[in-house]
Design a protein around this motif. Structure first.
Motif, PDB file in Angstrom:
ATOM      1  N   UNK A 156       0.820  -1.217   0.000  1.00  0.00           N
ATOM      2  CA  UNK A 156       0.000   0.000   0.000  1.00  0.00           C
ATOM      3  C   UNK A 156       0.850   1.263   0.000  1.00  0.00           C
ATOM      4  N   UNK A 157       1.904   1.275   0.817  1.00  0.00           N
ATOM      5  CA  UNK A 157       2.694   2.498   0.981  1.00  0.00           C
ATOM      6  C   UNK A 157       3.672   2.755  -0.159  1.00  0.00           C
ATOM      7  N   UNK A 158       4.121   1.680  -0.818  1.00  0.00           N
ATOM      8  CA  UNK A 158       5.121   1.847  -1.881  1.00  0.00           C
ATOM      9  C   UNK A 158       4.705   1.073  -3.138  1.00  0.00           C
ATOM     10  N   UNK A 159       3.548   1.440  -3.724  1.00  0.00           N
ATOM     11  CA  UNK A 159       3.023   0.686  -4.870  1.00  0.00           C
ATOM     12  C   UNK A 159       3.856   0.845  -6.135  1.00  0.00           C
ATOM     13  N   UNK A 160       4.594   1.943  -6.252  1.00  0.00           N
ATOM     14  CA  UNK A 160       5.393   2.179  -7.449  1.00  0.00           C
ATOM     15  C   UNK A 160       6.877   1.882  -7.223  1.00  0.00           C
ATOM     16  N   UNK A 161       7.326   2.025  -6.023  1.00  0.00           N
ATOM     17  CA  UNK A 161       8.752   1.932  -5.711  1.00  0.00           C
ATOM     18  C   UNK A 161       9.259   0.493  -5.587  1.00  0.00           C
ATOM     19  N   UNK A 162       8.411  -0.396  -5.063  1.00  0.00           N
ATOM     20  CA  UNK A 162       8.854  -1.760  -4.780  1.00  0.00           C
ATOM     21  C   UNK A 162       8.286  -2.760  -5.782  1.00  0.00           C
ATOM     22  N   UNK A 163       9.174  -3.403  -6.537  1.00  0.00           N
ATOM     23  CA  UNK A 163       8.771  -4.499  -7.417  1.00  0.00           C
ATOM     24  C   UNK A 163       8.456  -5.727  -6.550  1.00  0.00           C
ATOM     25  N   UNK A 164       7.802  -6.756  -7.103  1.00  0.00           N
ATOM     26  CA  UNK A 164       7.492  -7.938  -6.287  1.00  0.00           C
ATOM     27  C   UNK A 164       8.707  -8.548  -5.593  1.00  0.00           C
ATOM     28  N   UNK A 165       9.801  -8.723  -6.312  1.00  0.00           N
ATOM     29  CA  UNK A 165      10.986  -9.318  -5.689  1.00  0.00           C
ATOM     30  C   UNK A 165      11.613  -8.374  -4.662  1.00  0.00           C
ATOM     31  N   UNK A 166      11.559  -7.060  -4.932  1.00  0.00           N
ATOM     32  CA  UNK A 166      12.106  -6.084  -3.983  1.00  0.00           C
ATOM     33  C   UNK A 166      11.217  -5.989  -2.743  1.00  0.00           C
ATOM     34  N   UNK A 167       9.939  -6.209  -2.931  1.00  0.00           N
ATOM     35  CA  UNK A 167       9.003  -6.225  -1.808  1.00  0.00           C
ATOM     36  C   UNK A 167       9.355  -7.357  -0.847  1.00  0.00           C
ATOM     37  N   UNK A 168       9.621  -8.539  -1.394  1.00  0.00           N
ATOM     38  CA  UNK A 168       9.984  -9.690  -0.564  1.00  0.00           C
ATOM     39  C   UNK A 168      11.303  -9.440   0.155  1.00  0.00           C
TER      40      UNK A 168
ATOM     41  N   UNK B   5      12.382 -16.780  -5.773  1.00  0.00           N
ATOM     42  CA  UNK B   5      11.565 -15.561  -5.694  1.00  0.00           C
ATOM     43  C   UNK B   5      12.053 -14.465  -6.622  1.00  0.00           C
ATOM     44  N   UNK B   6      13.330 -14.496  -7.007  1.00  0.00           N
ATOM     45  CA  UNK B   6      13.844 -13.458  -7.911  1.00  0.00           C
ATOM     46  C   UNK B   6      13.358 -13.684  -9.341  1.00  0.00           C
ATOM     47  N   UNK B   7      12.698 -14.815  -9.596  1.00  0.00           N
ATOM     48  CA  UNK B   7      12.260 -15.141 -10.955  1.00  0.00           C
ATOM     49  C   UNK B   7      10.781 -15.544 -11.039  1.00  0.00           C
ATOM     50  N   UNK B   8      10.229 -16.053  -9.949  1.00  0.00           N
ATOM     51  CA  UNK B   8       8.914 -16.701 -10.030  1.00  0.00           C
ATOM     52  C   UNK B   8       7.756 -15.727  -9.875  1.00  0.00           C
ATOM     53  N   UNK B   9       6.635 -15.955 -10.613  1.00  0.00           N
ATOM     54  CA  UNK B   9       5.395 -15.212 -10.355  1.00  0.00           C
ATOM     55  C   UNK B   9       4.806 -15.688  -9.034  1.00  0.00           C
ATOM     56  N   UNK B  10       4.366 -14.734  -8.189  1.00  0.00           N
ATOM     57  CA  UNK B  10       4.001 -15.103  -6.824  1.00  0.00           C
ATOM     58  C   UNK B  10       2.494 -15.183  -6.569  1.00  0.00           C
ATOM     59  N   UNK B  11       1.671 -14.789  -7.538  1.00  0.00           N
ATOM     60  CA  UNK B  11       0.230 -14.691  -7.288  1.00  0.00           C
ATOM     61  C   UNK B  11      -0.375 -16.022  -6.842  1.00  0.00           C
ATOM     62  N   UNK B  12      -0.092 -17.103  -7.571  1.00  0.00           N
ATOM     63  CA  UNK B  12      -0.673 -18.402  -7.241  1.00  0.00           C
ATOM     64  C   UNK B  12      -0.229 -18.872  -5.864  1.00  0.00           C
ATOM     65  N   UNK B  13       1.059 -18.677  -5.556  1.00  0.00           N
ATOM     66  CA  UNK B  13       1.588 -19.074  -4.253  1.00  0.00           C
ATOM     67  C   UNK B  13       0.908 -18.283  -3.140  1.00  0.00           C
ATOM     68  N   UNK B  14       0.704 -16.985  -3.358  1.00  0.00           N
ATOM     69  CA  UNK B  14       0.055 -16.132  -2.357  1.00  0.00           C
ATOM     70  C   UNK B  14      -1.318 -16.654  -2.001  1.00  0.00           C
TER      71      UNK B  14
END
Length: 257
Positions: free
Chosen positions: A172-184, A231-240
């Protein structure tokens, strides 16, 4: 058996940044019959050590935003220390097991909902970020510190939230700054000092099982290294979504105890 549980949870943590406390604490209570107080304390130290290995991989791949980590820590670490002091002086560390189980169950439900609606929260954050760019940017650091305070209290009491709720807040706080892998990677990096401080506090209160901790680490360290690479390569939606379903089922089980 303990090492296998550590391996599976370590893998999930490495891939998603979620699952340390949310999965391990219920496993220790429901499967291995560990008392809730000991499950929380042991899991906190287990999580802090396990995540160190995952963060090393993320740091090498440049997927940790250390400025965001610092903002979260400004709120979470003092909050964790104050919560531990309250638990120690008030005797809350000896609170009835039933209350701890109920708190863990509620936290699991909140965590599962946060994971399911992660995309909607990111969309809301992105909309505010774009339409009220300057105002949102101005309050971002303060909101991050306040989010850290919430995490510090909840993680210290239940061992749950550093990964799952932390990720939801950052989305929520960093929707543009953090990519999925950077978020993790960022969420993992913040979770280490928070879980370590909370875990050491529980250690002084006698809420850690050393033999259990060692057994869990034997499995979790290779698990989190493999998961972090994925995690640096995989799509995470299904796992989530799969994790959210599991957490919801476990929450119902714990609330029914």
């Amino acid at each position: 058996m303990n090492s296998l549980a550590g391996l599976l949870v370590g893998l999930v943590v490495g891939v998603t940044g979620v699952g340390g406390g949310a999965l391990m604490t219920p496993i220790l209570v429901l499967v291995f019959g560990v008392s809730p107080q000991t499950a929380v304390g042991t899991d906190l130290l287990y999580a802090s050590i396990t995540k160190m290995f995952g963060v090393g991989v993320h740091h090498n791949h440049g997927t940790v935003d250390w400025e965001v980590v610092k903002r979260l820590a400004w709120g979470s670490l003092p909050a964790a220390a104050l919560t531990l002091a309250w638990m120690s002086f008030s005797g809350a560390n000896r609170v009835k097991s039933g209350l701890i189980i109920d708190m863990v169950g509620v936290m699991l439900i909140v965590t599962a909902l946060g994971i399911v609606f992660k995309d909607q929260l990111q969309g809301l954050g992105r909309k505010i970020r774009v339409t009220n760019s300057e105002q949102f940017k101005h309050v971002q650091p303060v909101l991050t510190v306040l989010g850290g305070v919430v995490l510090g209290v909840l993680v210290t009491l239940t061992s749950i939230g550093a990964g799952a709720l932390g990720t939801v807040m950052l989305v929520y706080l960093y929707p543009l700054r953090l990519t999925p892998s950077k978020l993790v990677g960022t969420d993992l990096a913040h979770a280490i000092p928070l879980a370590m401080i909370a875990g050491l506090g529980h250690l002084t209160m006698g809420n850690v099982d050393y033999a259990l901790l060692l057994s869990l680490l034997v499995g979790s360290i290779p698990g989190v290294l493999i998961g972090a690479l994925i995690s640096t390569r995989a799509p995470l939606a299904l796992i989530r979504y799969a994790i959210a379903i599991v957490l919801g089922a476990v929450a119902v089980k714990m609330l029914m105890l």
